[in-house]
Write a protein that holds these residues in place. Structure first.
Motif, PDB file in Angstrom:
ATOM      1  N   CYS A   1      -5.383   9.436   4.599  1.00 19.94           N
ATOM      2  CA  CYS A   1      -6.780   9.172   4.202  1.00 19.94           C
ATOM      3  C   CYS A   1      -7.589   9.126   5.614  1.00 19.94           C
ATOM      4  CB  CYS A   1      -6.802   7.807   3.291  1.00 19.94           C
ATOM      5  SG  CYS A   1      -8.494   7.098   3.298  1.00 19.94           S
TER       6      CYS A   1
ATOM      7  N   VAL B   1     -14.674   6.977   4.322  1.00 18.75           N
ATOM      8  CA  VAL B   1     -14.366   7.424   3.139  1.00 18.75           C
ATOM      9  C   VAL B   1     -15.280   8.905   3.123  1.00 18.75           C
ATOM     10  CG1 VAL B   1     -14.507   7.604   0.554  1.00 18.75           C
ATOM     11  CG2 VAL B   1     -13.717   5.380   1.917  1.00 18.75           C
TER      12      VAL B   1
ATOM     13  N   SER C   1      -9.396  -3.355   4.311  1.00 14.77           N
ATOM     14  CA  SER C   1      -8.047  -2.686   3.447  1.00 14.77           C
ATOM     15  C   SER C   1      -8.432  -1.084   3.615  1.00 14.77           C
ATOM     16  CB  SER C   1      -7.835  -2.979   2.447  1.00 14.77           C
ATOM     17  OG  SER C   1      -6.559  -2.358   1.732  1.00 14.77           O
ATOM     18  N   VAL C   2      -9.480  -0.638   3.295  1.00 23.70           N
ATOM     19  CA  VAL C   2     -10.064   0.732   3.484  1.00 23.70           C
ATOM     20  C   VAL C   2     -10.002   1.272   4.708  1.00 23.70           C
ATOM     21  CG1 VAL C   2     -11.824   2.655   2.952  1.00 23.70           C
ATOM     22  CG2 VAL C   2     -11.329   0.776   1.181  1.00 23.70           C
TER      23      VAL C   2
ATOM     24  N   CYS D   1      -8.774  11.053   1.579  1.00 19.46           N
ATOM     25  CA  CYS D   1      -8.860   9.567   0.905  1.00 19.46           C
ATOM     26  C   CYS D   1      -8.661   9.675  -0.806  1.00 19.46           C
ATOM     27  CB  CYS D   1      -9.919   8.808   1.056  1.00 19.46           C
ATOM     28  SG  CYS D   1     -10.090   8.410   3.081  1.00 19.46           S
TER      29      CYS D   1
ATOM     30  N   ALA E   1     -16.510   1.294   6.269  1.00 18.46           N
ATOM     31  CA  ALA E   1     -15.583   1.909   5.091  1.00 18.46           C
ATOM     32  C   ALA E   1     -16.267   2.879   4.500  1.00 18.46           C
ATOM     33  CB  ALA E   1     -14.971   0.682   4.250  1.00 18.46           C
TER      34      ALA E   1
ATOM     35  N   ARG F   1       1.002  -1.270   0.074  1.00 23.00           N
ATOM     36  CA  ARG F   1       0.142   0.058   0.028  1.00 23.00           C
ATOM     37  C   ARG F   1       0.946   1.213  -0.020  1.00 23.00           C
ATOM     38  NH1 ARG F   1      -0.876   3.167   3.468  1.00 23.00           N
ATOM     39  NH2 ARG F   1      -0.316   1.908   5.001  1.00 23.00           N
TER      40      ARG F   1
ATOM     41  N   LEU G   1      -7.441   5.992  -1.188  1.00 22.28           N
ATOM     42  CA  LEU G   1      -8.457   4.975  -1.558  1.00 22.28           C
ATOM     43  C   LEU G   1      -8.211   4.166  -2.552  1.00 22.28           C
ATOM     44  CD1 LEU G   1     -11.561   4.264  -1.060  1.00 22.28           C
ATOM     45  CD2 LEU G   1     -12.171   6.280  -2.336  1.00 22.28           C
TER      46      LEU G   1
ATOM     47  N   THR H   1      -6.201   1.504   6.066  1.00 16.53           N
ATOM     48  CA  THR H   1      -5.271   2.458   5.476  1.00 16.53           C
ATOM     49  C   THR H   1      -5.239   3.921   6.229  1.00 16.53           C
ATOM     50  OG1 THR H   1      -5.594   1.712   3.050  1.00 16.53           O
ATOM     51  CG2 THR H   1      -5.002   3.857   3.323  1.00 16.53           C
TER      52      THR H   1
ATOM     53  N   ALA I   1      -5.736   1.487  -1.351  1.00 13.48           N
ATOM     54  CA  ALA I   1      -6.625   0.621  -0.404  1.00 13.48           C
ATOM     55  C   ALA I   1      -7.314  -0.377  -1.190  1.00 13.48           C
ATOM     56  CB  ALA I   1      -7.337   1.199   0.594  1.00 13.48           C
ATOM     57  N   SER I   2      -7.849  -0.019  -2.285  1.00 10.86           N
ATOM     58  CA  SER I   2      -8.755  -0.863  -2.980  1.00 10.86           C
ATOM     59  C   SER I   2      -8.009  -1.735  -3.857  1.00 10.86           C
ATOM     60  CB  SER I   2      -9.394   0.188  -3.957  1.00 10.86           C
ATOM     61  OG  SER I   2     -10.468   0.978  -3.279  1.00 10.86           O
TER      62      SER I   2
END
Length: 153
Positions: free
Chosen positions: A153, A134, A86-87, A141, A130, A35, A45, A90, A48-49
């Motif tokens: 983020c 965001v 993951s989001v 992010c 998540a 990452r 973002l 981060t 993370a995706s």
């Protein structure tokens, strides 16, 4: 109400040992190396995706192996959960200056043996969390790499 899955109750401590090792070790690669390198080129973002997609696919073989917890789960909700985690992880890694301690602890608690029957609803909760993270932090992010806002983020 379902019966507590580990008996006697103090057996949960022995069951925590693999969770304490496996999740945090994964974080060295996913959120300690991959990452941060992706964030040099992409937004937090997006980075993370990308990690979340590969992280979810990384676990795909466990869904085909008899005797694993994942064998009894549906892959779709799990994949959504990996992407959402993951989001969520981060900002923890970014806010800690790149340390993997917070991401590792978060991963550990997500793998906690005290709630193995959490599938699939826990992944929907992670997904909602998540989206909220965001939405509440969209400037950070979604900022371009190299800007003041992107590292957190």
């Amino acid at each position: 109400m379902a019966e507590f899955p580990i008996s006697p109750w103090h057996g949960v401590f022995a069951a925590m040992v693999p969770a304490l090792l496996i999740g945090p070790v994964e974080e060295i690669g996913w959120h300690g190396v991959a990452r941060p390198l992706l964030q040099l080129r992409y937004t937090p973002l997006t980075s993370a995706s990308i990690v979340g997609v590969f992280w979810g696919l990384w676990h795909l073989p466990a869904f085909a192996l008899a005797g694993t917890e994942q064998n009894a789960w549906s892959f779709g909700p799990f994949f959504l959960g990996a992407l959402a985690l993951s989001v969520l992880i981060t900002p923890l890694g970014n806010a800690s200056g790149g340390s993997i301690l917070l991401p590792a602890l978060f991963h550990f608690q997500a793998n906690g043996p005290a709630w193995p029957e959490g599938q699939p609803w826990e992944n929907y909760v992670f997904g909602i969390a998540a989206v909220l993270v965001v939405l509440l932090n969209r400037k950070r992010c979604c900022a371009a790499p190299g800007t003041q806002r992107s590292p957190r983020c």
